[in-house]
Each structure stands twice: as C-alpha cells, then as structure tokens.
Scaffold this motif. Structure first.
Motif, PDB file in Angstrom:
ATOM      1  N   LEU A 210       0.833  -1.208   0.000  1.00  0.00           N
ATOM      2  CA  LEU A 210       0.000   0.000   0.000  1.00  0.00           C
ATOM      3  C   LEU A 210       0.864   1.253   0.000  1.00  0.00           C
ATOM      4  CD1 LEU A 210      -2.838  -0.893   2.539  1.00  0.00           C
ATOM      5  CD2 LEU A 210      -3.018  -0.736   0.055  1.00  0.00           C
ATOM      6  N   GLN A 211       0.415   2.267  -0.731  1.00  0.00           N
ATOM      7  CA  GLN A 211       1.098   3.561  -0.760  1.00  0.00           C
ATOM      8  C   GLN A 211       0.085   4.648  -0.403  1.00  0.00           C
ATOM      9  OE1 GLN A 211       3.765   4.233  -4.185  1.00  0.00           O
ATOM     10  NE2 GLN A 211       3.297   2.137  -4.847  1.00  0.00           N
ATOM     11  N   GLU A 212       0.547   5.614   0.377  1.00  0.00           N
ATOM     12  CA  GLU A 212      -0.343   6.701   0.782  1.00  0.00           C
ATOM     13  C   GLU A 212      -0.091   7.913  -0.103  1.00  0.00           C
ATOM     14  OE1 GLU A 212      -1.634   9.175   4.814  1.00  0.00           O
ATOM     15  OE2 GLU A 212      -0.410   7.343   4.941  1.00  0.00           O
ATOM     16  N   TRP A 213      -1.177   8.537  -0.557  1.00  0.00           N
ATOM     17  CA  TRP A 213      -1.063   9.695  -1.447  1.00  0.00           C
ATOM     18  C   TRP A 213      -1.576  10.938  -0.741  1.00  0.00           C
ATOM     19  CZ3 TRP A 213      -4.406  13.278  -3.541  1.00  0.00           C
ATOM     20  CH2 TRP A 213      -3.888  14.058  -4.584  1.00  0.00           C
ATOM     21  N   GLY A 214      -0.786  11.981  -0.772  1.00  0.00           N
ATOM     22  CA  GLY A 214      -1.215  13.268  -0.232  1.00  0.00           C
ATOM     23  C   GLY A 214      -1.393  13.253   1.269  1.00  0.00           C
ATOM     24  N   GLN A 215      -2.113  14.256   1.757  1.00  0.00           N
ATOM     25  CA  GLN A 215      -2.357  14.432   3.179  1.00  0.00           C
ATOM     26  C   GLN A 215      -3.761  13.998   3.589  1.00  0.00           C
ATOM     27  OE1 GLN A 215       0.257  15.475   5.047  1.00  0.00           O
ATOM     28  NE2 GLN A 215       1.423  15.562   3.125  1.00  0.00           N
ATOM     29  N   LEU A 216      -4.455  13.332   2.669  1.00  0.00           N
ATOM     30  CA  LEU A 216      -5.852  12.974   2.925  1.00  0.00           C
ATOM     31  C   LEU A 216      -6.024  11.582   3.503  1.00  0.00           C
ATOM     32  CD1 LEU A 216      -7.329  14.366  -0.422  1.00  0.00           C
ATOM     33  CD2 LEU A 216      -7.294  15.491   1.805  1.00  0.00           C
ATOM     34  N   GLY A 217      -4.939  10.814   3.553  1.00  0.00           N
ATOM     35  CA  GLY A 217      -5.049   9.445   4.036  1.00  0.00           C
ATOM     36  C   GLY A 217      -5.531   8.469   2.978  1.00  0.00           C
ATOM     37  N   LEU A 218      -5.464   8.856   1.712  1.00  0.00           N
ATOM     38  CA  LEU A 218      -5.873   7.964   0.627  1.00  0.00           C
ATOM     39  C   LEU A 218      -4.818   6.880   0.437  1.00  0.00           C
ATOM     40  CD1 LEU A 218      -7.609   7.146  -1.829  1.00  0.00           C
ATOM     41  CD2 LEU A 218      -6.281   8.808  -3.185  1.00  0.00           C
ATOM     42  N   HIS A 219      -5.242   5.629   0.515  1.00  0.00           N
ATOM     43  CA  HIS A 219      -4.359   4.502   0.280  1.00  0.00           C
ATOM     44  C   HIS A 219      -4.527   4.022  -1.162  1.00  0.00           C
ATOM     45  CE1 HIS A 219      -3.863   3.312   4.806  1.00  0.00           C
ATOM     46  NE2 HIS A 219      -3.355   4.498   4.496  1.00  0.00           N
ATOM     47  N   VAL A 220      -3.408   3.727  -1.790  1.00  0.00           N
ATOM     48  CA  VAL A 220      -3.425   3.319  -3.197  1.00  0.00           C
ATOM     49  C   VAL A 220      -2.698   1.987  -3.334  1.00  0.00           C
ATOM     50  CG1 VAL A 220      -2.781   3.931  -5.554  1.00  0.00           C
ATOM     51  CG2 VAL A 220      -3.428   5.731  -3.929  1.00  0.00           C
ATOM     52  N   LEU A 221      -3.327   1.051  -4.038  1.00  0.00           N
ATOM     53  CA  LEU A 221      -2.703  -0.227  -4.365  1.00  0.00           C
ATOM     54  C   LEU A 221      -2.512  -0.276  -5.873  1.00  0.00           C
ATOM     55  CD1 LEU A 221      -1.715  -3.026  -3.476  1.00  0.00           C
ATOM     56  CD2 LEU A 221      -4.060  -3.867  -3.808  1.00  0.00           C
ATOM     57  N   PRO A 222      -1.293   0.000  -6.367  1.00  0.00           N
ATOM     58  CA  PRO A 222      -1.062  -0.049  -7.812  1.00  0.00           C
ATOM     59  C   PRO A 222      -1.239  -1.457  -8.376  1.00  0.00           C
ATOM     60  CG  PRO A 222       0.689   1.144  -6.674  1.00  0.00           C
ATOM     61  CD  PRO A 222      -0.114   0.430  -5.627  1.00  0.00           C
ATOM     62  N   ALA A 223      -1.192  -1.567  -9.676  1.00  0.00           N
ATOM     63  CA  ALA A 223      -1.395  -2.871 -10.314  1.00  0.00           C
ATOM     64  C   ALA A 223      -0.166  -3.767 -10.193  1.00  0.00           C
ATOM     65  CB  ALA A 223      -1.748  -2.675 -11.791  1.00  0.00           C
ATOM     66  N   GLY A 224       1.031  -3.177 -10.206  1.00  0.00           N
ATOM     67  CA  GLY A 224       2.242  -3.980 -10.187  1.00  0.00           C
ATOM     68  C   GLY A 224       2.645  -4.395 -11.586  1.00  0.00           C
ATOM     69  N   GLU A 225       3.518  -5.365 -11.669  1.00  0.00           N
ATOM     70  CA  GLU A 225       3.978  -5.847 -12.972  1.00  0.00           C
ATOM     71  C   GLU A 225       2.851  -6.556 -13.714  1.00  0.00           C
ATOM     72  OE1 GLU A 225       6.817  -5.253 -14.369  1.00  0.00           O
ATOM     73  OE2 GLU A 225       7.623  -4.171 -12.632  1.00  0.00           O
ATOM     74  N   THR A 226       2.843  -6.423 -15.049  1.00  0.00           N
ATOM     75  CA  THR A 226       1.802  -7.053 -15.864  1.00  0.00           C
ATOM     76  C   THR A 226       2.001  -8.564 -15.896  1.00  0.00           C
ATOM     77  OG1 THR A 226       1.654  -5.085 -17.242  1.00  0.00           O
ATOM     78  CG2 THR A 226       0.730  -7.125 -18.138  1.00  0.00           C
ATOM     79  N   PRO A 227       1.026  -9.349 -15.425  1.00  0.00           N
ATOM     80  CA  PRO A 227       1.160 -10.809 -15.410  1.00  0.00           C
ATOM     81  C   PRO A 227       0.777 -11.414 -16.757  1.00  0.00           C
ATOM     82  CG  PRO A 227      -0.907 -10.195 -14.425  1.00  0.00           C
ATOM     83  CD  PRO A 227      -0.226  -8.903 -14.803  1.00  0.00           C
ATOM     84  N   PRO A 228       1.142 -12.667 -17.007  1.00  0.00           N
ATOM     85  CA  PRO A 228       0.761 -13.309 -18.274  1.00  0.00           C
ATOM     86  C   PRO A 228      -0.692 -13.769 -18.291  1.00  0.00           C
ATOM     87  CG  PRO A 228       2.048 -14.811 -16.922  1.00  0.00           C
ATOM     88  CD  PRO A 228       2.054 -13.498 -16.208  1.00  0.00           C
ATOM     89  N   ASN A 229      -1.333 -13.848 -17.117  1.00  0.00           N
ATOM     90  CA  ASN A 229      -2.699 -14.369 -17.030  1.00  0.00           C
ATOM     91  C   ASN A 229      -3.583 -13.474 -16.170  1.00  0.00           C
ATOM     92  OD1 ASN A 229      -1.226 -14.913 -14.751  1.00  0.00           O
ATOM     93  ND2 ASN A 229      -2.248 -16.879 -14.337  1.00  0.00           N
TER      94      ASN A 229
END
Length: 461
Positions: free
Chosen positions: A330-349
C-alpha cells in the motif's frame, strides 16, 4: 422527438451554419449572374363604334366580351410583331418577341392588357406601347368591310406603359429568402443523416435513452486541466472539484438499501476517462474523511500509479501471487489518508488472477478494512476482467465518453454487466462539450486529450 431534433441541430450547429451561409452565397451569386427582367404594362379598351339603341349596345357588349379574347391572341402574332419589330428597329426575331409579349383579358371585361418583358425598363415600356398601338390599327383593318367603311370595333389605349422602377425578376428578397430556407433545410437534413450514421454518444438524451440506470453526473470537456494532477483537493470551488463532490454525494444515495463500499469504475472502450473518474472519485471520498482505498485492477494497462506519481512496480499482482503482504504494497497519497494499491507488474494471465478465489478474498478483506474501495478496471468490451470484478463488488459505474463510444457499445456493456449479474449503480457522461449542458446542474471539467485529464501520462482505458 422535438427535443431530440433540437439536440441534433445543436450538436451540428457548424453544419447548419455552413449550409445556410453557402446557400445565401449561391443566392447572391444567382442575383449577380442573372440579368434582371423588367415588365411594363399597357391597357386598352375595346368598344363598338356605334350603337342605335340600348338593345344594340347590350348585344354589342356580349359580342365584345367574346371577340376581345381573339384580339389577345392577335397581339403576339407575327401580324402585329413584325410591324412592331420594324418600327422599333429591334433585332430580336419574332419568335423571341412572342415570348416577351403577353396579352390578357380580365374575366367579364373588355379591357385588353399588354405586358412586355425586356432587359431595359424603357425598352419594356416602348414595346408594350407599340404593341398596343399596332394592335389597335390592325383591328380596324381586320374588321372594316372596305377602306371607306367604319370598323364596328375599335381599340382605345386607356393607360400607356411607363418604365418600371424595379425588376420583375429575379426578385432579390424572394431569392435570398428561398436560399435561406433551402440552406436551413439542407443543414437539418445533413444533421439528421449524420446523427443516423454517426452512432457515437453526443448528448445526454442519447445516453439516458439507452440505459434505465441513473445518470450520476456529467464531466465537461475542459482543456485548462491539462497541467493538474488531481482536482478535488483544489481549494477553489471550481466546477471541476464541485462536480466530483456531487458525484460522490450521488453515490451515497443510490439504492441506499444496499452497501456501496466497493465500487468498480469501468467503460466500454479505451479513452473514455474511467481512470480520471476513478482517481478523483477516490480522492473525493478521502477528502470527506472516509477511509478510502484506490485499487488499480487494470493489470493489462495500469495507469493509477502514473496519475498520482507513485511507484507502480509492485502492487496487486504481487498480492495475488502471495509474494508480499498488503501492508508492504500500500502507498499513501497526499495528506488525505488515501491509500493506493497499484497494479504492479503485468502478469501473463490477468483474467485468471482476477477470477481467482484469492481475489475474492482480497476484495472482502478490503471492504472490511476500508469505508470505500474504488477499483479502476479495464474496459468491458476489451477483456472479461471488468465483468469479473464487477460481479464481486458492491456496484459498478459505467463511464460513457462523448464522441468516443457508440450507442451499440454502451448497450453491449450494459448487457455484459447484466449477464454476470453485476449491480449497476449508474452511468457518468464524460468529455461533454460545454454547449451540451442540457441539465444545467454543476458539471465537472474533463480534459480528454491524450487520454488523460489530470496527468501527462497516457490514459489507457
């Protein structure tokens, strides 16, 4: 129907304007090219030379009404026009003069009207007067028994022709009026034809006629947002920020009997603005003090990390593969407490991962920990990923980009959601031109160029 027609004409304003102006130009060109024609008119009175009594006068009047029509035919005959042509020194052949001279007799009268059409007003008046004079002389010679006898019928000119001050044709006002009407009609026909051929969504009315789901909001096309990375935290009460907040509020009151904790944001095709909506909607919920998680579930063409300037190398794929813990991803963005879960590496499936039991467990876990979970997923018609996640979420929002998606594509997307029994919360119109503000409530801006409104990175979905 009238509302739809007005909407079509409004969307095709430039087409209607262009055809209108082109038709007016054609009308002006016609008036400049065509030589004007002037019409002069002379009138003659036909009478009997003498009458012994009232009975003879009455019989003579009936006779005159019958014979005067024959004189009208004589007026444009070679017998008259040859002499007219000679006396006026005209070069036109008799056949052309016949088309320029008309003789008429009003019903139940003995008035003979001679009309002459010429390119010059004075020539028209001279021709009409000369025909009247020559006709009067010819009638005497035709009706007299011999040279010494008096003709029983005579023609007296009662009104001589004068040069007209205006051309009889073409009439400028009529030509320009007709040109304007044809231009507008042609513009309307072209607009309707274009609307019939072009099935892309271009009005709110089109969108609401396709789906019975509520319209949650509309995003105006706004070029001024290109340099902005996030719009909701803006301190100014701009239409952009206020409209995102309105969307957030609308979602709270859509089907309040059911929980709307996990919301899937999808579209029919790429470049409709779904990632823009997902990112800023998540920011809006976080700004309202709700524990919010933004998940980039577009494992094929992720964009959330690039939007928010976060590290996108790890994320949901690592969590699905159980290669790392949620707290580490999890990564936090800004000062609002918004948590972000990026997609990560593109999987084959990607589809298999999103359809796995592990994904369902994670979605349940997210819903327990957070007040609101926003999923940015691929377009519905591109792959099956969006339908898979939508079926397991609280509800889905369908984005419809004006000028980007066709009506049949929106219908197909709605059918996809229905097949998997996903709960459709509503639709959101994006890329709406300012002139298409049909409802008049607070709209929020949207920059569609290069697929992204708030980020220099491309918007893949």
């Amino acid at each position: 129907m009238i509302t739809n027609l007005l909407s079509v004409l409004r969307r095709n304003f430039l087409v209607v304007t262009a055809t209108f102006l082109a038709s007016i130009c054609v009308g002006f060109g016609y008036l400049l090219v065509v030589r004007p024609t002037y019409t002069a008119t002379a009138q003659s009175f036909v009478s009997i030379s003498s009458a012994a009594n009232v009975s003879d006068l009455a019989q003579g009047n009936v006779y005159l009404q019958q014979i005067v029509r024959s004189y009208a035919n004589v007026a444009d005959s070679p017998l008259v026009l040859n002499e007219v042509r000679s006396e006026l020194g005209l070069k036109e052949p008799v056949g052309k003069l016949q088309s320029a001279v008309q003789a008429s007799v009003p019903l139940n009268t003995v008035i003979l009207t001679i009309s002459a059409n010429q390119a010059s007003p004075t020539e028209a008046a001279a021709l009409a007067n000369k025909v009247s004079d020559v006709l009067a002389a010819k009638v005497v010679s035709l009706t007299g028994d011999d040279q010494n006898s008096q003709a029983p019928v005579k023609i007296s000119v009662i009104e001589r022709a004068t040069p007209p001050t205006e051309a009889s044709s073409p009439k400028g006002a009529l030509v320009l009026g007709l040109s304007a009407f044809i231009g507008l009609a042609l513009g309307a026909i072209l607009s309707i034809a274009r609307a019939t051929i072009d099935t892309k969504i271009r009005s709110i009315g089109q969108l609401t006629s396709i789906s019975t789901a509520p319209l949650l909001g509309s995003i105006l096309f706004d070029r001024t947002l290109r340099a902005q990375r996030a719009i909701v935290p803006s301190p100014s009460s701009s239409p952009v920020a206020e409209s995102i907040k309105n969307l957030r509020t609308n979602l709270r009151y859509v089907d309040i009997e059911h929980s709307n904790k996990s919301i899937v944001v999808t579209s029919s095709v790429p470049s409709e603005g779904k990632s823009f909506t997902a990112v800023n909607l998540a920011i809006a919920f976080a700004a309202a003090g709700q524990r919010t998680l933004l998940v980039d579930a577009d494992l094929r063409r992720p964009s959330v990390a690039a939007y928010l300037g976060l590290d996108g190398s790890v994320g949901l794929t690592d969590l699905l593969a159980q290669e790392s813990e949620l707290s580490n991803l999890l990564q936090e963005w800004g000062q609002l407490g918004l948590h972000v879960l990026p997609a990560g590496e593109t999987p084959p499936n990607p589809s298999e991962l999103l359809e796995s039991e592990r994904m369902r467990e994670l979605m349940s876990q997210f819903a327990r920990v957070y007040d609101v979970v926003i999923y940015d997923v691929p377009p519905l018609l591109a792959v099956t990923d969006a339908a898979i996640i939508a079926a397991n979420a609280s509800g889905a929002i369908l984005i419809a980009g004006f000028g980007q998606v066709r009506t049949q594509q929106v219908r197909a997307s709605l059918a996809h959601l229905e097949v998997v029994r996903a709960r459709l919360l509503g639709v959101v119109a994006t890329m709406v031109p300012p002139t298409n503000n049909e409802y008049g409530y607070a709209y929020y801006g949207y920059e569609a160029e290069h697929r992204a409104a708030i980020s220099p990175a491309p918007e893949p979905a």
